[in-house]
Design an enzyme around this catalytic site. Sequence first.
Site, PDB file in Angstrom:
ATOM      1  N   ILE A 686       0.828  -1.219   0.000  1.00 38.01           N
ATOM      2  CA  ILE A 686       0.000   0.000   0.000  1.00 38.01           C
ATOM      3  C   ILE A 686       0.857   1.261   0.000  1.00 38.01           C
ATOM      4  O   ILE A 686       0.327   2.371  -0.044  1.00 38.01           O
ATOM      5  CB  ILE A 686      -0.929   0.027   1.229  1.00 38.01           C
ATOM      6  CG1 ILE A 686      -0.125  -0.086   2.529  1.00 38.01           C
ATOM      7  CG2 ILE A 686      -1.968  -1.061   1.136  1.00 38.01           C
ATOM      8  CD1 ILE A 686      -0.978   0.067   3.779  1.00 38.01           C
ATOM      9  N   GLY A 689       8.529   3.885   0.201  1.00 37.10           N
ATOM     10  CA  GLY A 689       9.276   5.108   0.420  1.00 37.10           C
ATOM     11  C   GLY A 689      10.759   4.850   0.452  1.00 37.10           C
ATOM     12  O   GLY A 689      11.260   3.806   0.011  1.00 37.10           O
ATOM     13  N   ALA A 690      11.496   5.843   0.989  1.00 29.99           N
ATOM     14  CA  ALA A 690      12.948   5.757   0.999  1.00 29.99           C
ATOM     15  C   ALA A 690      13.449   4.651   1.911  1.00 29.99           C
ATOM     16  O   ALA A 690      14.526   4.094   1.689  1.00 29.99           O
ATOM     17  CB  ALA A 690      13.537   7.092   1.434  1.00 29.99           C
ATOM     18  N   GLY A 692      11.557   1.781   2.893  1.00 29.25           N
ATOM     19  CA  GLY A 692      11.054   0.436   2.643  1.00 29.25           C
ATOM     20  C   GLY A 692       9.642   0.443   2.111  1.00 29.25           C
ATOM     21  O   GLY A 692       9.090   1.482   1.750  1.00 29.25           O
ATOM     22  N   LYS A 693       9.045  -0.748   2.055  1.00 28.26           N
ATOM     23  CA  LYS A 693       7.672  -0.904   1.594  1.00 28.26           C
ATOM     24  C   LYS A 693       6.735  -1.078   2.781  1.00 28.26           C
ATOM     25  O   LYS A 693       7.135  -1.580   3.838  1.00 28.26           O
ATOM     26  CB  LYS A 693       7.552  -2.116   0.666  1.00 28.26           C
ATOM     27  CG  LYS A 693       8.182  -1.941  -0.706  1.00 28.26           C
ATOM     28  CD  LYS A 693       7.919  -3.157  -1.590  1.00 28.26           C
ATOM     29  CE  LYS A 693       8.499  -2.957  -2.987  1.00 28.26           C
ATOM     30  NZ  LYS A 693       8.243  -4.131  -3.865  1.00 28.26           N
ATOM     31  N   VAL A 694       5.471  -0.700   2.564  1.00 28.63           N
ATOM     32  CA  VAL A 694       4.440  -0.872   3.585  1.00 28.63           C
ATOM     33  C   VAL A 694       3.359  -1.780   3.020  1.00 28.63           C
ATOM     34  O   VAL A 694       2.883  -1.576   1.899  1.00 28.63           O
ATOM     35  CB  VAL A 694       3.834   0.483   4.006  1.00 28.63           C
ATOM     36  CG1 VAL A 694       2.773   0.277   5.081  1.00 28.63           C
ATOM     37  CG2 VAL A 694       4.913   1.420   4.511  1.00 28.63           C
ATOM     38  N   LYS A 708       5.655  -2.416   7.895  1.00 33.92           N
ATOM     39  CA  LYS A 708       6.740  -1.773   7.138  1.00 33.92           C
ATOM     40  C   LYS A 708       7.930  -2.718   7.113  1.00 33.92           C
ATOM     41  O   LYS A 708       8.439  -3.124   8.154  1.00 33.92           O
ATOM     42  CB  LYS A 708       7.151  -0.447   7.768  1.00 33.92           C
ATOM     43  CG  LYS A 708       8.302   0.239   7.005  1.00 33.92           C
ATOM     44  CD  LYS A 708       8.921   1.398   7.772  1.00 33.92           C
ATOM     45  CE  LYS A 708       7.996   2.591   7.778  1.00 33.92           C
ATOM     46  NZ  LYS A 708       8.671   3.779   8.394  1.00 33.92           N
ATOM     47  N   ASP A 811      10.977  15.066  10.610  1.00 34.25           N
ATOM     48  CA  ASP A 811      10.466  14.828   9.257  1.00 34.25           C
ATOM     49  C   ASP A 811       8.947  14.984   9.240  1.00 34.25           C
ATOM     50  O   ASP A 811       8.227  14.142   8.712  1.00 34.25           O
ATOM     51  CB  ASP A 811      10.873  13.433   8.779  1.00 34.25           C
ATOM     52  CG  ASP A 811      10.699  13.275   7.257  1.00 34.25           C
ATOM     53  OD1 ASP A 811      10.565  14.308   6.568  1.00 34.25           O
ATOM     54  OD2 ASP A 811      10.699  12.144   6.768  1.00 34.25           O
TER      55      ASP A 811
END
Length: 988
Positions: A686, A689-690, A692-694, A708, A811
Amino acid sequence: MTTMVPLLMLFLSLHSLVLSLNQEGLYLQQVKLQLSDPAGVLSDWNYRDDTPCNWTGVKCHPLTRSVTSVILPNAGLAGPFPTFLCRLPSLSTISLANNSINSSLPLNMSTCQNLTHVDLSQNLLVGPIPYTLSDIPNLNFLNLNGNNLSGDIPVSFGHFQRLETLILTDNLLDGTIPAALGNITSLKRLELAYNPFAPSRLAPEFGNLSNLENLWLSNCCLVGQIPESIGRLSRLTNLDVSCNGLSGPIPSSISQLTSVVQIELFNNSFSSKLPARWSNMTALKRFDASMNELVGTIPDELCELPLESLNLCNNQLEGFLPQSIARSPNLYELKLFFNRLRGTLPIELGKNSRLQVLDMSENQFSGDIPANLCENGALEELILIYNSFSGNIPGSLGKCRSLRRVRLRSNRLSGEVPAGFWGLPHVYLLDLRENSLSGHVSNMISGASNLSVLYISKNHFSGPIPNEIGSLVNLVEFYGSNNELTGQIPATIVHLCQLGSLDLSNNELSGEIPVGIQSLKQLNELNLANNKLTGEIPDEIGSLPVLNYLDLSGNYFSGKIPLALQNLKLNMLNLSNNHLSGDIPPLYAKQVYWDSFLGNPGLCGDLVGFCPRKGGSKNQVYLWILRSIFVLAGVVFVVGVVWFLLKYRHFKKTKKGITISKWRSFHKLGFSEFEIADCLNEDSVIGSGASGKVYKAVLSNGEIVAVKKLWGGSKKDDTSVDSERDAFEVEVETLGKIRHKNIVKLWCCCNSEDCKLLVYEYMPNGSLGDLLHGSKGGWLDWPTRFRIALDAAEGLSYLHHDCVPPIVHRDVKSNNILLDGEFGARISDFGVAKMLKTVNKGAEPMSAIAGSCGYIAPEYAYTPRVNEKSDIYSFGVVILELVTGRRPIDPDFGEQDLVAWVCTSLDQKGVDHVLDANLESTFKEQICRALNIGLLCISPHPANRPSMRRVVKMLQEAGADNKPKIAKKDEKLSLSYYEDTSDQGSSV
């Protein structure tokens, strides 16, 4: 019995002291008891005096000795309004300005029947204005400016008989402006500016105020047209209806204001042409109708008036500037930027007046710059950017020592710059970019001791940069790219300790980089690309603490790349097309930096295909065969690994005890950890990003979680592994201890050698960034956006103020604000968060710049020591996203980001230009309050930003029925911070 006698005598003596003070003094003693007096201003108010006439702030009638005035401004007094003042029968004046009187005004103030002057400005008064004030028969002056009064202006105010001054500015009055005020024919001064009134029209009845001299209705939510009856105010000297929603034509009757000196109409929506008849307005000195939609030409009659200031910027005016404007003897300010004016400027402009400010930016003017602009030695600002002026810069300007700000960018100017022009002593900004100027940079530049910004890029300047450049100790930016400059970079340039940006690219400079460049501690941009520079790249560049942009490409640099460059935190690195040799430093020996080193035949790195190859076609054949063998072997190997993993996965399911120790729980779980791995397939991704994947994981019990999976790092890439490990550990260390409704929950984690997983609560509505800027962005209404802002603020406030030690997220952005099924907001992604080791002891040094483009606070540019104020800046950007519906970085902004665009647009075009058109107008008042809070958060100076606890409080007040005070002019952020960094005209 013997002891009772002295006690009785003492009591009688004290009683006699009290009786010696008259009744009015006793009343004032009650006033003293009602007020807090930390500064001791009322210390001489005591019972020992016969009369209070000699007390501080008290004045009496010379004959009757009755108290006539209580005047105590700026005394630091606090408490409720002292009602005992109204028991003084002869009291005519009350002045308690600039104190902390913090109650509502009592209805019985009308008992002060002899009052003529009441000044309670700049206090903390709340509640409605008493309607009974109009019962005071002789009241002449009423000033309630700068309080928190709310509700309506009482209609009963129309009954005042002798009132000459009514000042209600800067309160929270939210009713409509009553037409009954037009009945106070004695009024000379009516000031209602800066109140959040309900939208209303300017009542025609105001034309009955025949004695009115000053009418200030700025920021009063006025709509519709100015009534023609305004022309009946024959004594009016100042008319200010700026910053409203007024529309339609400027009424022709305005020319009947024969006494008017100043007219302020800016920041409305006036359209149509300017009235043609101005001949009666012989007293008019200042006329400001900027930021409207005016069309047509500038009337010649207007320019024939004895004007001191004419501001018609940001309209749609066309045609020529009337020659008569040059004959205005008092003219000191002429601003016509952002129009469609054309032709030449009057040749005598400035000759007959002490012109100080001339801004003609963003028009279609052509021809020569008039030589007489500084005839009388007063010109301070000369702004002519984005026109078509041609010819030389007049030599007379080289003698204009009053100049402070010069912007001639983007014209067709040619020839040499007058030598004296380079060395004007008070100029802090000199912008000559994008012309056809030629000649040398004069050594007279040493006289420009105040010069901070020097832009000469994209011209035809030639010759060497003079050594005298090193004497400009205040120089912060020097852009000289795209010229024909020759010779060496002056050795004296290392003396510019304030220098932040140096761009000399695309010239013909030669020699080496000067020795001692490490002294430029503020340098964050160094661009020397495409010159003829030689020698080695100095190791000292690696010691520049804030350098983040380094471009030395297209030169003749030789030798090795200094390992010290690895000390820099660079956003941009380019060393391509030089003669560098040796190994690439390990930090940069990655695919992402490939383009940074191309064109250096002697360089060699670990990247496959980067090093030069030798050998003929026979060797190429052998290499092709070898590659084929390796590829085939790789395929077999991959198939074998996949088969092994499948078997190993089955083995783990049967041997659960082997990996259970790798899991760590932070909450009571309703699912087995071993279900998680089965849900990690590409169909359930779903987000990515920088780090990893979620994945969305639907478990056997029906529960949904988000997982994640951090990217794996290769063993060769140690920095990547460290970064992955740090992000994982920081996330676990932070979220594992936090329990707050607005912080995303971390259920559990896995940290084995081959697997790093973080399992969170699932947020069905995704991130704010995706929802706000995706296809459904317009569907997100304001109440939902406001709730999201408040939830996120409470989460950040918890991190900053309630965690021990405090946590800086580092962030904050809309993509890291997740939304649950009810659109409640949670702060997420703590991979770069930092726990402050000390509390309330200033900023701590950060190892690297963290954050995302468009959200990074400006202090990152000059110091590594940052604190929670950087989160507050980023949150301010999120508020701007919610209010405008815009991304933090948008191609429509050009070189600006969202912060600069909002500030520029507010200053030039007004608030309506920045608000999201999809938001309902019924919420405009609350949206504007949220916008003001966002502007406070993005203050360029960290100390000026409110704490997150204060932000939460302001947002709560903005959403409450008792509305907070709208930000004043000086609270809307110091827009001068963007003044000379934007290319959008001098109004920025």
